[in-house]
Write an enzyme that holds these catalytic residues in place. Structure first.
Site, short mmCIF file in Angstrom:
data_model
loop_
_atom_site.label_atom_id
_atom_site.label_comp_id
_atom_site.label_asym_id
_atom_site.label_seq_id
_atom_site.Cartn_x
_atom_site.Cartn_y
_atom_site.Cartn_z
N PRO A 18 -13.23 -12.82 -37.83
CA PRO A 18 -13.57 -14.01 -38.61
C PRO A 18 -12.30 -14.81 -38.91
O PRO A 18 -11.27 -14.23 -39.27
CB PRO A 18 -14.14 -13.43 -39.92
CG PRO A 18 -13.55 -12.06 -40.04
CD PRO A 18 -13.27 -11.57 -38.64
N CYS A 107 -8.72 -10.78 -47.46
CA CYS A 107 -8.19 -12.13 -47.63
C CYS A 107 -7.02 -12.12 -48.61
O CYS A 107 -7.14 -11.62 -49.73
CB CYS A 107 -9.29 -13.07 -48.12
SG CYS A 107 -8.67 -14.75 -48.33
N LYS A 146 -13.90 -5.06 -44.20
CA LYS A 146 -12.70 -5.44 -43.46
C LYS A 146 -11.55 -5.38 -44.45
O LYS A 146 -11.54 -6.11 -45.44
CB LYS A 146 -12.85 -6.83 -42.85
CG LYS A 146 -11.67 -7.23 -41.99
CD LYS A 146 -12.04 -8.37 -41.04
CE LYS A 146 -10.84 -8.85 -40.25
NZ LYS A 146 -9.91 -9.68 -41.04
N GLY A 208 -4.97 -7.06 -35.71
CA GLY A 208 -3.58 -7.42 -35.96
C GLY A 208 -2.76 -7.48 -34.69
O GLY A 208 -2.54 -6.47 -34.04
N ASP A 209 -2.37 -8.71 -34.33
CA ASP A 209 -1.48 -8.93 -33.18
C ASP A 209 -2.10 -8.60 -31.83
O ASP A 209 -1.39 -8.22 -30.91
CB ASP A 209 -0.16 -8.16 -33.36
CG ASP A 209 0.63 -8.65 -34.56
OD1 ASP A 209 0.40 -9.80 -34.98
OD2 ASP A 209 1.47 -7.89 -35.07
C1 LIG Z 1 -6.81 -19.11 -39.99
C2 LIG Z 1 -7.27 -17.71 -40.28
C3 LIG Z 1 -8.44 -17.51 -41.02
C4 LIG Z 1 -8.88 -16.23 -41.31
N1 LIG Z 1 -10.05 -16.07 -41.99
C5 LIG Z 1 -10.54 -14.82 -42.21
C6 LIG Z 1 -11.80 -14.62 -42.85
O1 LIG Z 1 -12.52 -15.57 -43.18
N2 LIG Z 1 -12.20 -13.33 -43.06
C7 LIG Z 1 -11.43 -12.25 -42.69
O2 LIG Z 1 -11.84 -11.11 -42.92
N3 LIG Z 1 -10.27 -12.42 -42.05
C8 LIG Z 1 -9.80 -13.66 -41.79
N4 LIG Z 1 -8.62 -13.81 -41.11
C9 LIG Z 1 -7.91 -12.62 -40.60
C10 LIG Z 1 -8.27 -12.29 -39.15
O3 LIG Z 1 -9.63 -11.98 -39.00
C11 LIG Z 1 -7.40 -11.14 -38.59
O4 LIG Z 1 -7.72 -9.93 -39.24
C12 LIG Z 1 -5.91 -11.42 -38.75
O5 LIG Z 1 -5.60 -12.74 -38.37
C13 LIG Z 1 -5.06 -10.45 -37.90
O6 LIG Z 1 -5.36 -10.57 -36.55
P1 LIG Z 1 -4.44 -11.43 -35.51
O7 LIG Z 1 -3.01 -10.94 -35.68
O8 LIG Z 1 -5.05 -11.04 -34.19
O9 LIG Z 1 -4.59 -12.85 -35.87
C14 LIG Z 1 -8.15 -15.09 -40.84
C15 LIG Z 1 -6.99 -15.30 -40.10
C16 LIG Z 1 -6.54 -16.57 -39.81
C17 LIG Z 1 -5.28 -16.75 -39.00
#
Ligand SMILES: Cc1cc2nc3c(=O)[nH]c(=O)nc-3n(C[C@H](O)[C@H](O)[C@H](O)COP(=O)(O)O)c2cc1C
Length: 343
Positions: A18, A107, A146, A208-209
């Protein structure tokens, strides 16, 4: 009918995370087309829903694309009553289109944690347990959580917390290997993700990443999780799901999308978003079109102009102009930092 989350994750272990303001239904549908597994809605405030469940915001956030059902609906909040009531409303309104209700416990945003919501719940495990069990009981749906690694480096509690959520009735746990204090900086700790996987019997989704197909495969191998979550890696890059499936299933490395594919997708995505939420959506689309061209020749000049665009038509005109510019400036070889951009 309740969904078998484990079976859904086993069928496709690369899911779309998300992202508030990013993963709206039209984009989720595009990711599905490129081979993504489960999708999550953006986080929806239980309190806001309890004030007005038919507002434009609620309608937008709770619209699921036909391609993505069953989908996980993510709620945030810290009041068990609101959470339970809204979870029941979602179950009644969306029925079998919902695979699970996910509770956001990750969050990091100040306004959210200031109300005890999001990642602040990792500091109040008794309340978090209560929310999980009340939401499960009220909705009759599987409930997932989450979480993050913990609040800060001195209070990493993902393992104990995940166990507590499991015993409260959580059917799956997604864990982002950063602390709240890190927000999105530094590296995600995949060892914490692996430790959570080893500690609980319910399916675990690692986050994450995961920015490339190779990262998706590496996280699966490093942590043993049931599924990996792609978030920022999907921004302007729904192809990541096709690439991850090819790599994980067949060991095949697919070529990256061409410039034409990227520009065509930016247009398709924008038109779908406008059809879904009206002309006002052009503002939210600006960042997407910029993400689609990241790494391409002249992208910085394009970006500056895109952020100033005052309508979707202006963005479309800009895409056309950019395509003409690329055609007029062919390069035999992209610079090493440039993506493939053959038109
Ligand atoms: C712009 C943005 C909005 C996000 N919104 C949510 C959200 O609404 N709910 C949630 O559980 N995580 C949210 N996340 C976290 C992501 O789901 C994810 O766990 C986090 O970005 C780590 O993964 P990544 O390194 O692949 O980006 C958000 C991340 C970003 C960058």
């Amino acid at each position: 009918m309740t969904t078998d989350l484990r079976a859904l994750l086993l069928a496709n272990n690369v899911v779309l995370g998300p992202m508030a303001g990013v993963t709206e239904a039209p984009f989720r549908a595009i990711c599905k087309r490129f081979g993504c597994g489960l999708t999550y809605t953006e986080m929806v405030s239980a309190k806001a829903l309890s004030y007005n469940a038919t507002s434009r915001m609620a309608r937008i956030l709770l619209t699921l694309a036909p391609e993505e059902t069953p989908c996980i609906v993510q709620l945030y909040g810290a009041e068990p009553d609101h959470m339970a009531t809204q979870a029941r409303m979602i179950a009644e309104r969306l029925g079998n289109d919902v695979a699970a209700i996910d509770i956001n416990m990750g969050c990091p945003v100040g306004k959210v944690v200031g109300r005890g919501e999001g990642s602040a719940l990792m500091r109040t495990p008794a309340l978090a347990r209560d929310i999980v069990s009340r939401v499960a009981e009220a909705s009759g749906l599987p409930v997932t959580v989450k979480i993050r690694a913990g609040w800060d480096a001195d209070s990493v509690n993902a393992v104990e917390f995940a166990r507590a959520m499991e015993s409260a009735g959580a059917s799956a746990i997604a864990v982002h290997g950063r602390t709240r204090k890190q927000f999105y900086t530094g590296r995600a700790d995949w060892d914490v993700v692996a430790a959570v996987k080893a500690a609980v019997a319910v399916p675990v989704i690692g986050s994450g990443d995961v920015l490339t197909a190779a990262d998706a495969k590496a996280m699966l191998e490093h942590t043993g999780v049931d599924a990996v979550m792609v978030a920022r890696g999907a921004q302007g890059n729904p192809w990541i799901f096709r690439e991850a499936r090819a790599l994980i299933d067949r060991g095949e490395v697919l070529p990256p999308p061409t410039a034409r594919e990227r520009l065509d997708m930016a247009r398709e995505h924008g038109r779908a978003l406008i059809a879904y939420d009206g002309e006002r959506a052009y503002k939210r689309m600006r960042k997407h079109v910029v993400w689609y061209v990241v790494g391409m020749a002249g992208a910085t000049y394009f970006r500056d102009r895109a952020f100033k665009a005052g309508s979707w038509q202006e963005l479309e005109d800009l895409l056309t102009e950019y395509e003409e510019w690329l055609r007029a400036h062919p390069r035999s070889r992209p610079r090493p930092d440039e993506a493939s951009w053959t038109l």
